[in-house]
Design a protein around this motif. Structure first.
Motif, short mmCIF file in Angstrom:
data_model
loop_
_atom_site.label_atom_id
_atom_site.label_comp_id
_atom_site.label_asym_id
_atom_site.label_seq_id
_atom_site.Cartn_x
_atom_site.Cartn_y
_atom_site.Cartn_z
N ASP A 137 -1.82 -0.87 2.89
CA ASP A 137 -0.46 -1.34 3.19
C ASP A 137 -0.36 -2.85 3.28
O ASP A 137 0.65 -3.39 3.73
N GLY A 138 -1.41 -3.56 2.89
CA GLY A 138 -1.42 -5.01 2.97
C GLY A 138 -1.83 -5.54 4.32
O GLY A 138 -1.85 -6.76 4.52
N LYS A 139 -2.18 -4.64 5.24
CA LYS A 139 -2.54 -5.06 6.59
C LYS A 139 -3.96 -4.65 6.99
O LYS A 139 -4.67 -5.42 7.62
N GLU A 140 -4.35 -3.43 6.64
CA GLU A 140 -5.66 -2.93 7.04
C GLU A 140 -6.41 -2.37 5.83
O GLU A 140 -5.79 -1.80 4.92
N ASP A 141 -7.73 -2.50 5.86
CA ASP A 141 -8.57 -2.07 4.75
C ASP A 141 -8.86 -0.57 4.88
O ASP A 141 -9.96 -0.15 5.23
N THR A 142 -7.86 0.24 4.55
CA THR A 142 -7.91 1.68 4.81
C THR A 142 -8.50 2.50 3.67
O THR A 142 -8.73 3.70 3.85
#
Length: 239
Positions: A186-191
């Motif tokens: 989501d552009g926030k966390e390296d999921t």
């Protein structure tokens, strides 16, 4: 054709992971960590697959200012190179990190020393290695395209998810790419979400893959995510 990383089955023994992935693809990238750490190439010999190896990164820092740690990190990576040479694989390497911003110039010199050492090892073994861009983690090297000179002639492995975290994927796509990891976020966390489950636009990514004539490696966190990614990429190929 797509390669698949064993990361999606990191909680299973390597033999079981290779058996499952062999049903999906003939190209597997070994995440050389944890249950999939390779002492030698024998676990790979019983499977008729094409391989790349992702060198160990936990506990390894080829840019360390502590010279014994830097040398040990090069040694561990070199052992991965030896396994890769046995199976005709290339190797993906993380560029390391520094502990304090004030240490960055010295850490860059250490990284350069390690790249020189690893290049010599790779040449002696007749393999190739590529340096991978990092996510939005403080003090890691190669997070943004302005750091590309750090490669010092080494091939570039583009991690699409990492680039998205640093809001610079389009710029990275302009560079020559020797290897590529596909996963979404989501552009926030390296999921490491399946392709299409996050906010990355994969159309320009796949155009770069076609331009470079490389086989992309799906690096998501579940086997079902691999299947979802393949379906999403197949749909994208028909656009």
């Amino acid at each position: 054709m797509f390669g698949v990383s064993t990361f999606c089955l990191h909680n299973q023994p390597l033999s079981a992971a290779l058996h499952e992935l062999g049903k999906i693809t003939r190209y597997v990238e070994i995440m050389d960590e944890g249950l999939h750490f390779l002492e030698d190439s024998s676990p790979l010999a019983s499977h008729s697959l094409h391989y790349t190896l992702h060198a160990p990164s936990r506990g390894v820092n080829i840019a360390s200012l502590l010279e014994p740690i830097r040398r040990a990190s090069v040694e561990v990576t070199g052992q991965c190179f030896e396994v890769a040479a046995d199976v005709g694989a290339s190797v993906i390497v993380h560029p390391g990190y520094f502990a304090w911003e004030e240490e960055r110039p010295r850490a860059e010199l250490q990284l350069k020393r390690s790249i020189h050492d690893l290049t010599r090892m790779a040449d002696d073994l007749g393999i190739q290695f590529f340096l991978e861009n990092m996510g939005n983690w403080n003090y890691f090297f190669l997070k943004t395209p302005d750091e590309m000179p750090l490669l010092d002639g080494t091939g570039f492995a583009l991690d699409v998810g990492h680039a998205h975290l640093n809001h610079c994927l389009p710029a990275f796509l302009e560079y020559p790419i020797r290897h590529i990891h596909l996963h979404d976020n989501d552009g926030k966390e390296d999921t490491h979400m399946p392709v299409g489950a996050g906010t990355i636009d994969f159309l320009p990514v796949m155009k770069a893959v076609e331009r470079e004539k490389i086989i992309p490696v799906i690096e998501v966190d579940t086997l079902e995510g691999v299947r979802m990614s393949i379906s999403a990429l197949d749909r994208l190929s028909r656009v």
